[in-house]
Scaffold this motif. Structure first.
Motif, PDB file in Angstrom:
ATOM      1  N   GLU A  95       3.126  93.269  30.441  1.00 20.16           N
ATOM      2  CA  GLU A  95       1.987  92.404  30.765  1.00 20.16           C
ATOM      3  C   GLU A  95       1.350  92.806  32.093  1.00 20.16           C
ATOM      4  O   GLU A  95       0.121  92.832  32.223  1.00 20.16           O
ATOM      5  CB  GLU A  95       2.438  90.948  30.837  1.00 20.16           C
ATOM      6  CG  GLU A  95       1.315  89.982  31.100  1.00 20.16           C
ATOM      7  CD  GLU A  95       1.805  88.549  31.133  1.00 20.16           C
ATOM      8  OE1 GLU A  95       1.224  87.785  31.913  1.00 20.16           O
ATOM      9  OE2 GLU A  95       2.746  88.209  30.398  1.00 20.16           O
ATOM     10  N   ALA A  96       2.162  93.142  33.079  1.00 21.94           N
ATOM     11  CA  ALA A  96       1.632  93.571  34.378  1.00 21.94           C
ATOM     12  C   ALA A  96       0.893  94.894  34.246  1.00 21.94           C
ATOM     13  O   ALA A  96      -0.144  95.104  34.885  1.00 21.94           O
ATOM     14  CB  ALA A  96       2.758  93.695  35.396  1.00 21.94           C
ATOM     15  N   VAL A  97       1.416  95.787  33.425  1.00 21.44           N
ATOM     16  CA  VAL A  97       0.738  97.069  33.215  1.00 21.44           C
ATOM     17  C   VAL A  97      -0.616  96.848  32.570  1.00 21.44           C
ATOM     18  O   VAL A  97      -1.628  97.421  32.997  1.00 21.44           O
ATOM     19  CB  VAL A  97       1.609  98.015  32.355  1.00 21.44           C
ATOM     20  CG1 VAL A  97       0.835  99.255  31.961  1.00 21.44           C
ATOM     21  CG2 VAL A  97       2.867  98.406  33.103  1.00 21.44           C
ATOM     22  N   ARG A  98      -0.676  96.008  31.563  1.00 23.26           N
ATOM     23  CA  ARG A  98      -1.962  95.732  30.903  1.00 23.26           C
ATOM     24  C   ARG A  98      -2.942  95.057  31.850  1.00 23.26           C
ATOM     25  O   ARG A  98      -4.142  95.321  31.812  1.00 23.26           O
ATOM     26  CB  ARG A  98      -1.752  94.866  29.666  1.00 23.26           C
ATOM     27  CG  ARG A  98      -1.436  95.687  28.439  1.00 23.26           C
ATOM     28  CD  ARG A  98      -1.369  94.836  27.188  1.00 23.26           C
ATOM     29  NE  ARG A  98       0.059  94.678  26.861  1.00 23.26           N
ATOM     30  CZ  ARG A  98       0.717  93.537  26.846  1.00 23.26           C
ATOM     31  NH1 ARG A  98       0.078  92.413  27.090  1.00 23.26           N
ATOM     32  NH2 ARG A  98       1.995  93.486  26.563  1.00 23.26           N
ATOM     33  N   ARG A  99      -2.452  94.182  32.708  1.00 18.71           N
ATOM     34  CA  ARG A  99      -3.340  93.429  33.583  1.00 18.71           C
ATOM     35  C   ARG A  99      -3.846  94.260  34.759  1.00 18.71           C
ATOM     36  O   ARG A  99      -5.016  94.207  35.103  1.00 18.71           O
ATOM     37  CB  ARG A  99      -2.626  92.194  34.111  1.00 18.71           C
ATOM     38  CG  ARG A  99      -3.533  91.342  34.995  1.00 18.71           C
ATOM     39  CD  ARG A  99      -2.846  90.103  35.494  1.00 18.71           C
ATOM     40  NE  ARG A  99      -2.512  89.262  34.352  1.00 18.71           N
ATOM     41  CZ  ARG A  99      -1.647  88.266  34.411  1.00 18.71           C
ATOM     42  NH1 ARG A  99      -1.006  88.010  35.531  1.00 18.71           N
ATOM     43  NH2 ARG A  99      -1.398  87.525  33.354  1.00 18.71           N
ATOM     44  N   TYR A 100      -2.981  95.022  35.402  1.00 23.18           N
ATOM     45  CA  TYR A 100      -3.340  95.665  36.662  1.00 23.18           C
ATOM     46  C   TYR A 100      -3.570  97.169  36.570  1.00 23.18           C
ATOM     47  O   TYR A 100      -4.238  97.735  37.418  1.00 23.18           O
ATOM     48  CB  TYR A 100      -2.256  95.412  37.704  1.00 23.18           C
ATOM     49  CG  TYR A 100      -2.063  93.952  38.016  1.00 23.18           C
ATOM     50  CD1 TYR A 100      -3.078  93.217  38.613  1.00 23.18           C
ATOM     51  CD2 TYR A 100      -0.880  93.324  37.695  1.00 23.18           C
ATOM     52  CE1 TYR A 100      -2.908  91.879  38.887  1.00 23.18           C
ATOM     53  CE2 TYR A 100      -0.699  91.979  37.966  1.00 23.18           C
ATOM     54  CZ  TYR A 100      -1.711  91.258  38.569  1.00 23.18           C
ATOM     55  OH  TYR A 100      -1.532  89.941  38.829  1.00 23.18           O
ATOM     56  N   ALA A 101      -2.975  97.847  35.593  1.00 22.19           N
ATOM     57  CA  ALA A 101      -2.995  99.306  35.623  1.00 22.19           C
ATOM     58  C   ALA A 101      -3.556  99.938  34.367  1.00 22.19           C
ATOM     59  O   ALA A 101      -3.338 101.118  34.126  1.00 22.19           O
ATOM     60  CB  ALA A 101      -1.581  99.819  35.877  1.00 22.19           C
TER      61      ALA A 101
END
Length: 79
Positions: free
Chosen positions: A30-36
């Motif tokens: 989820e963090a990868v999809r949101r920020y990167a």
């Protein structure tokens, strides 16, 4: 002026790309999809890091050249 611009852009790109690489390596999906972005491909952040290091290198060369030229000017004034 150019050395400050290259140095500032180099450090900004360096911090941004290292942060992006860290998120892609250690972040949850989820963090990868949101920020990167949508994938964990690290090719573009490493390219940006290489460009940032080139900018930092050029700014250091310009700074050393400036120091050498001011030393030569001082020596010429003293003679």
């Amino acid at each position: 002026m150019l050395k400050w611009l290259l140095g500032g852009c180099g450090w900004l790109l360096c911090v941004a790309s290292v942060t992006n690489i860290a998120i892609k390596l250690f972040g949850a999906d989820e963090a990868v999809r949101r920020y990167a972005g949508t994938s964990r491909n690290r090719a573009s952040p490493f390219l940006i890091l290489a460009i940032a290091l080139i900018f930092l290198g050029i700014s250091e060369v310009l700074a050393r050249l400036d120091r050498l030229l001011t030393q030569d000017d001082r020596k010429a004034e003293n003679q």
